[in-house]
Structure formats: structure tokens, C-alpha cells
Design a protein around this motif. Structure first.
Motif, short mmCIF file in Angstrom:
data_model
loop_
_atom_site.label_atom_id
_atom_site.label_comp_id
_atom_site.label_asym_id
_atom_site.label_seq_id
_atom_site.Cartn_x
_atom_site.Cartn_y
_atom_site.Cartn_z
N UNK A 154 0.86 -1.19 0.00
CA UNK A 154 0.00 0.00 0.00
C UNK A 154 0.89 1.24 0.00
N UNK A 155 0.51 2.23 -0.76
CA UNK A 155 1.18 3.52 -0.73
C UNK A 155 0.63 4.25 0.49
N UNK A 156 1.37 4.25 1.59
CA UNK A 156 0.86 4.81 2.84
C UNK A 156 0.58 6.31 2.74
N UNK A 157 1.21 6.98 1.79
CA UNK A 157 0.94 8.42 1.63
C UNK A 157 -0.45 8.66 1.02
N UNK A 158 -1.08 7.61 0.52
CA UNK A 158 -2.40 7.76 -0.10
C UNK A 158 -3.54 7.59 0.90
N UNK A 159 -3.22 7.27 2.17
CA UNK A 159 -4.26 7.15 3.19
C UNK A 159 -4.94 8.50 3.34
N UNK A 160 -6.26 8.50 3.54
CA UNK A 160 -6.96 9.78 3.71
C UNK A 160 -6.49 10.48 4.97
N UNK A 161 -6.49 11.78 4.91
CA UNK A 161 -6.13 12.58 6.10
C UNK A 161 -7.24 12.43 7.12
N UNK A 162 -6.86 12.43 8.39
CA UNK A 162 -7.84 12.29 9.47
C UNK A 162 -8.73 13.52 9.51
N UNK A 163 -10.02 13.27 9.58
CA UNK A 163 -11.00 14.34 9.69
C UNK A 163 -11.95 13.99 10.81
N UNK A 164 -12.81 14.91 11.13
CA UNK A 164 -13.80 14.63 12.17
C UNK A 164 -14.98 13.84 11.62
N UNK A 165 -15.03 13.67 10.29
CA UNK A 165 -16.13 12.94 9.67
C UNK A 165 -15.84 11.44 9.74
N UNK A 166 -16.74 10.63 10.34
CA UNK A 166 -16.50 9.19 10.45
C UNK A 166 -16.57 8.50 9.08
N UNK A 167 -15.81 7.41 8.96
CA UNK A 167 -15.86 6.59 7.76
C UNK A 167 -17.10 5.72 7.82
N UNK A 168 -17.95 5.70 6.79
CA UNK A 168 -19.18 4.89 6.81
C UNK A 168 -18.86 3.42 7.08
N UNK A 169 -19.65 2.81 7.97
CA UNK A 169 -19.49 1.39 8.26
C UNK A 169 -18.46 1.07 9.31
N UNK A 170 -17.75 2.07 9.80
CA UNK A 170 -16.71 1.84 10.80
C UNK A 170 -16.93 2.78 11.96
N UNK A 171 -17.09 2.22 13.16
CA UNK A 171 -17.31 3.06 14.33
C UNK A 171 -15.97 3.52 14.88
N UNK A 172 -15.87 4.79 15.25
CA UNK A 172 -14.61 5.30 15.79
C UNK A 172 -14.36 4.73 17.17
N UNK A 173 -13.08 4.59 17.53
CA UNK A 173 -12.72 4.11 18.87
C UNK A 173 -12.77 5.29 19.84
N UNK A 174 -13.23 5.04 21.06
CA UNK A 174 -13.23 6.14 22.02
C UNK A 174 -11.79 6.53 22.36
#
Length: 127
Positions: A77-97
Motif C-alpha cells: 500500500x502507498x501509505x501516503x495515499x491514506x486519507x487525512x484524518x478528519x472529524x467525519x467518520x468513515x461509513x461502516x466503521x465506528x470510531x474508537x473512544x
């Protein structure tokens, strides 16, 4: 040399007929393994669209499982292609507390339980 994939490209492989996951910066096409996976196909399908390394490690996979996984390796995987962290959650994945929230809950919940128990004792003694 291994083929390098973008996060967007790997994330598009997210169905039962086409399922790729990312573990330890490696890309695996696990489509043909879905039915054989001991944890069920849902676990692998939920691992799409993100870096599944933590999920994989938390499951405590054996050395045999890691060897089986190598059959499904398709690239890096090209790790530089990971999306930047935002406050918007990724659909289908619950954020960890957050760790702070978890620590607070580990304190507040037992205190609340003791408080309720004390109130119940006072109520019973008044009757």
C-alpha cells in the motif's frame, strides 16, 4: 518488485465478490478465502476500507494463519495515499473512544454503581 496500490484503489475492493484488505502495509486479495475464514466473511468485509493491521493483531492470529495469508498477497500500500484524518467518520466503521474517555468511564461507572447501591440501602432502611 511488488506492485504498489493507492488506498483509494484498495478500498474499492470491498464486496464478497472482490475483497481486499490492508495489513502491515501489505495488500491481500482475500476474495477466495472469505468462505474459509474461521471468523466468518463478515470480519474480512468489515476490514475493507481501512488499515486492518490493529484488527488483525488484536485477533491473535497464529503463525499458520500468517503463512496462509501470504497466498493472498498482491502488493504493497502507498501509505501516503491514506486519507487525512478528519472529524467525519468513515461509513461502516465506528470510531474508537479516546483513551481519556475510556479512563473516565472506567472511573465513573463503578462510582455510579456504588452511588445507586447506597441510595437503595437508604431507601430500604427507611421502610
Amino acid at each position: 518488485m511488488a506492485k504498489v496500490y493507492s488506498f483509494e484503489e484498495v478500498s474499492s475492493h470491498n464486496t464478497q465478490n472482490d475483497c481486499w484488505i490492508i495489513v502491515n502495509s501489505k495488500v491481500y486479495d482475500v476474495t477466495s478465502y472469505l468462505e474459509e475464514h474461521p471468523g466468518g466473511d463478515d470480519v474480512l468485509l468489515l476490514a475493507t476500507g481501512k488499515d486492518a493491521t490493529e484488527d488483525f493483531e488484536d485477533a491473535g492470529h497464529s503463525t499458520d494463519a500468517r503463512e496462509i495469508m501470504e497466498k493472498y498477497y498482491v502488493g504493497e500500500i502507498d501509505t501516503s495515499s491514506f486519507p487525512k484524518l478528519t472529524s467525519k467518520p468513515v461509513p461502516g466503521h465506528s470510531p474508537k473512544p479516546s483513551d481519556t474517555a475510556t479512563k473516565i468511564l472506567h472511573f465513573v461507572i463503578p462510582v455510579a454503581i456504588v452511588g445507586v447501591a447506597v441510595l437503595v440501602c437508604f431507601y430500604i432502611k427507611k421502610r
